[in-house]
Motif scaffolding. Structure first.
Motif, PDB file in Angstrom:
ATOM      1  N   ALA A 127      11.883 -17.754 -14.904  1.00 25.37           N
ATOM      2  CA  ALA A 127      11.779 -19.072 -14.989  1.00 25.37           C
ATOM      3  C   ALA A 127      13.826 -19.485 -14.361  1.00 25.37           C
ATOM      4  N   ASP A 128      14.523 -18.682 -14.168  1.00 23.99           N
ATOM      5  CA  ASP A 128      15.298 -18.815 -13.410  1.00 23.99           C
ATOM      6  C   ASP A 128      14.768 -19.090 -11.889  1.00 23.99           C
ATOM      7  N   ARG A 129      14.107 -18.355 -11.524  1.00 27.42           N
ATOM      8  CA  ARG A 129      13.575 -19.006  -9.888  1.00 27.42           C
ATOM      9  C   ARG A 129      13.375 -20.706  -9.742  1.00 27.42           C
ATOM     10  N   GLN A 130      12.696 -20.818 -11.145  1.00 27.07           N
ATOM     11  CA  GLN A 130      11.539 -21.338 -11.315  1.00 27.07           C
ATOM     12  C   GLN A 130      13.119 -23.208 -11.883  1.00 27.07           C
ATOM     13  N   ILE A 131      14.199 -23.045 -12.053  1.00 23.51           N
ATOM     14  CA  ILE A 131      15.011 -23.475 -11.902  1.00 23.51           C
ATOM     15  C   ILE A 131      15.574 -23.731 -10.480  1.00 23.51           C
ATOM     16  N   SER A 136       5.992 -27.364  -8.564  1.00 28.27           N
ATOM     17  CA  SER A 136       5.843 -26.596  -8.991  1.00 28.27           C
ATOM     18  C   SER A 136       5.341 -25.805 -10.446  1.00 28.27           C
ATOM     19  N   TYR A 137       4.410 -24.692  -9.661  1.00 32.38           N
ATOM     20  CA  TYR A 137       3.702 -24.416 -10.620  1.00 32.38           C
ATOM     21  C   TYR A 137       4.155 -22.289 -11.417  1.00 32.38           C
ATOM     22  N   MET A 138       3.731 -22.228 -12.710  1.00 34.85           N
ATOM     23  CA  MET A 138       4.555 -20.850 -13.191  1.00 34.85           C
ATOM     24  C   MET A 138       4.269 -20.002 -12.008  1.00 34.85           C
ATOM     25  N   MET A 175      16.723 -32.167  -2.304  1.00 28.62           N
ATOM     26  CA  MET A 175      16.029 -33.049  -1.693  1.00 28.62           C
ATOM     27  C   MET A 175      15.646 -34.219  -1.779  1.00 28.62           C
ATOM     28  N   GLY A 176      15.702 -35.107  -2.720  1.00 33.27           N
ATOM     29  CA  GLY A 176      15.614 -36.045  -3.005  1.00 33.27           C
ATOM     30  C   GLY A 176      14.373 -36.623  -3.548  1.00 33.27           C
ATOM     31  N   ILE A 177      13.224 -35.417  -4.057  1.00 27.94           N
ATOM     32  CA  ILE A 177      12.126 -35.843  -4.652  1.00 27.94           C
ATOM     33  C   ILE A 177      11.745 -36.968  -5.128  1.00 27.94           C
ATOM     34  N   ASP A 178      11.169 -37.317  -5.301  1.00 31.31           N
ATOM     35  CA  ASP A 178      10.807 -39.232  -6.585  1.00 31.31           C
ATOM     36  C   ASP A 178       9.639 -38.688  -7.610  1.00 31.31           C
ATOM     37  N   ALA A 179       9.116 -37.397  -7.383  1.00 31.98           N
ATOM     38  CA  ALA A 179       8.214 -37.429  -8.905  1.00 31.98           C
ATOM     39  C   ALA A 179       8.258 -35.490  -9.047  1.00 31.98           C
ATOM     40  N   LEU A 180       7.655 -34.715  -9.831  1.00 32.34           N
ATOM     41  CA  LEU A 180       8.164 -33.642  -9.660  1.00 32.34           C
ATOM     42  C   LEU A 180       6.459 -32.842 -10.808  1.00 32.34           C
ATOM     43  N   VAL A 181       6.047 -32.197 -10.752  1.00 34.33           N
ATOM     44  CA  VAL A 181       4.820 -31.751 -11.256  1.00 34.33           C
ATOM     45  C   VAL A 181       5.355 -30.283 -11.362  1.00 34.33           C
ATOM     46  N   VAL A 182       5.269 -30.244 -13.038  1.00 37.56           N
ATOM     47  CA  VAL A 182       5.902 -28.167 -12.882  1.00 37.56           C
ATOM     48  C   VAL A 182       5.045 -27.807 -14.033  1.00 37.56           C
ATOM     49  N   THR A 183       4.697 -27.079 -14.336  1.00 38.01           N
ATOM     50  CA  THR A 183       4.005 -26.061 -15.415  1.00 38.01           C
ATOM     51  C   THR A 183       4.956 -24.997 -15.448  1.00 38.01           C
ATOM     52  N   PRO A 184       6.026 -25.042 -16.740  1.00 39.96           N
ATOM     53  CA  PRO A 184       6.967 -24.080 -17.135  1.00 39.96           C
ATOM     54  C   PRO A 184       6.773 -23.381 -17.359  1.00 39.96           C
ATOM     55  N   VAL A 185       7.560 -22.230 -16.802  1.00 39.45           N
ATOM     56  CA  VAL A 185       7.663 -20.894 -16.921  1.00 39.45           C
ATOM     57  C   VAL A 185       8.251 -20.360 -18.307  1.00 39.45           C
ATOM     58  N   ASP A 186       9.318 -20.904 -18.548  1.00 38.38           N
ATOM     59  CA  ASP A 186       9.642 -20.881 -20.712  1.00 38.38           C
ATOM     60  C   ASP A 186      10.206 -22.322 -20.552  1.00 38.38           C
ATOM     61  N   SER A 187       9.052 -22.813 -21.888  1.00 36.22           N
ATOM     62  CA  SER A 187       9.155 -23.564 -22.301  1.00 36.22           C
ATOM     63  C   SER A 187      10.306 -24.162 -22.550  1.00 36.22           C
ATOM     64  N   ASP A 188      10.742 -23.561 -23.383  1.00 37.47           N
ATOM     65  CA  ASP A 188      12.852 -23.819 -23.330  1.00 37.47           C
ATOM     66  C   ASP A 188      13.435 -23.567 -23.235  1.00 37.47           C
ATOM     67  N   ARG A 189      13.332 -23.415 -21.420  1.00 29.96           N
ATOM     68  CA  ARG A 189      14.552 -22.826 -20.502  1.00 29.96           C
ATOM     69  C   ARG A 189      14.277 -24.302 -19.402  1.00 29.96           C
ATOM     70  N   LEU A 190      13.783 -24.751 -19.195  1.00 34.73           N
ATOM     71  CA  LEU A 190      13.345 -26.394 -17.958  1.00 34.73           C
ATOM     72  C   LEU A 190      14.670 -26.943 -18.163  1.00 34.73           C
ATOM     73  N   VAL A 191      14.691 -26.830 -19.572  1.00 35.86           N
ATOM     74  CA  VAL A 191      15.279 -28.417 -20.352  1.00 35.86           C
ATOM     75  C   VAL A 191      16.676 -28.638 -19.597  1.00 35.86           C
ATOM     76  N   GLY A 192      17.394 -28.601 -19.630  1.00 30.50           N
ATOM     77  CA  GLY A 192      18.824 -28.664 -18.814  1.00 30.50           C
ATOM     78  C   GLY A 192      18.106 -28.694 -16.786  1.00 30.50           C
ATOM     79  N   VAL A 193      17.585 -27.977 -16.165  1.00 33.93           N
ATOM     80  CA  VAL A 193      17.441 -28.895 -14.860  1.00 33.93           C
ATOM     81  C   VAL A 193      16.545 -30.377 -14.838  1.00 33.93           C
ATOM     82  N   LEU A 194      15.371 -30.421 -16.057  1.00 34.72           N
ATOM     83  CA  LEU A 194      14.224 -31.640 -16.711  1.00 34.72           C
ATOM     84  C   LEU A 194      15.471 -32.441 -16.797  1.00 34.72           C
ATOM     85  N   GLU A 195      16.453 -32.342 -17.934  1.00 30.34           N
ATOM     86  CA  GLU A 195      17.383 -33.583 -17.837  1.00 30.34           C
ATOM     87  C   GLU A 195      18.328 -34.430 -16.744  1.00 30.34           C
TER      88      GLU A 195
END
Length: 324
Positions: free
Chosen positions: A84-88, A48-50, A97-117
């Protein structure tokens, strides 16, 4: 308009005009079918790139995709298009889908915290690229260019080019990488005698936003003679607007990225300098980290990729028609 700029200026101007008019283009990314080469119990990696409206991310992803294909694993990639909402939502779908790893460049550095937790609780490895998240401890590894130093080296060169200046700064405040580049530049130049920062302009690092935003600055009558841009997409938009207004002889433009477009502008004398990033190296490092994590190895929490200054004196050393 200079001949060297015309070959890529008009496509950029057309796209910018369409974006300004409110036309939205949805780019559907079709991933190769790796099924023939997939191994038993293959891993699923989410990407998920920004935005994919930036060649920088495509270059990074090519390196990562090639390694995943070679390993016989699977990819799911989504484009949040700077939303940012779409990225979340898209990351939530990847987790389902059961991903084992996530590669991400955040659209918003703060907004992704919840989904990454949530990803961490599911045992998903998280590799953050290009710009930090606000809570770095959520990432197993963060790989970025030395963004602060990118601003510093451009600022140091800028100070050799003028004794006084009225500077407009183009920003992208929701990304840590953008904030760090601007901070590096401002920390370097702000205390210099005769240097005045006359305006900061949010442009989200996009050509189609930077171009009308700098046009508004021009229309306001604000006097300025230099522009620092957090990235080269913004730089190209700024140069286009300045060219349209016959101002390139009196206003110098600086950026960060080392994109082929910005290098062509530097070569033509239409832009002063940029700090080169190395997306291929970031992608290679990311691919290596993914598989070291899968193998249970320890990885560095933070990896900084050095940047280099590009000016008219050395631009040909970097290859004008390609990324580094």
């Amino acid at each position: 308009m200079k001949k060297g700029f015309r070959k890529f200026f008009w496509p950029i101007l057309i796209l910018a005009d369409l974006a300004i008019a409110g036309t939205v283009f949805f780019l559907i990314w079709l991933q190769p079918d790796y099924s023939a080469a997939q191994k038993e119990n293959s891993h699923l990696i989410g990407l998920s790139y920004m935005t994919m409206n930036n060649e920088f991310y495509k270059i990074m992803s090519e390196e990562i995709n090639a390694r995943i294909e070679a390993e016989g694993d699977r990819i799911v990639m989504r484009d949040p298009a700077l939303d940012a909402d779409r990225q979340i939502e898209q990351i939530e779908e990847m987790l389902d889908m059961g991903i084992d790893a996530l590669v991400v460049t955040p659209v918003d550095s703060d907004r992704l915290v919840g989904v990454l937790e949530k990803a961490k609780t599911q045992g998903v490895f998280i590799i953050v690229l290009d710009t930090n998240i606000s809570q770095d401890e959520l990432a197993d590894c963060t790989i970025t260019s030395d963004n602060y130093n990118a601003g510093v080296i451009v600022g140091e060169y800028f100070l050799t080019q003028c004794d006084s200046a009225r500077v407009v700064v183009m920003t992208h405040e929701t990304t840590e990488s953008g904030r760090q580049r601007v901070k590096g530049f401002l920390d370097t130049v702000s205390d210099a005698e005769g240097i005045e920062i006359v305006k900061k302009v949010e442009c989200e690092g996009q050509v189609e936003i930077a171009m009308p935003e700098i046009q508004e600055v021009i229309n306001s009558g604000l006097q300025f003679d230099n522009v620092f841009c957090l990235n080269d997409l913004a730089s190209v938009g700024v140069v286009a607007a300045l060219e349209e207004n016959g101002m390139l002889q009196s206003v110098n433009v600086y950026g960060v990225d080392g994109s082929p477009d910005s290098k062509a502008l530097i070569n033509e004398g239409m832009m002063k300098a940029t700090a080169a990033q190395f997306p291929s190296e970031i992608g290679k490092q990311a691919a290596d980290v993914i598989y070291r994590l899968f193998d249970g190895e320890n990885v560095d929490e933070d990896i900084l990729i050095p940047v280099e200054l590009i000016t008219q004196e050395n631009v040909n050393d970097f290859g004008i028609d390609r990324w580094q």
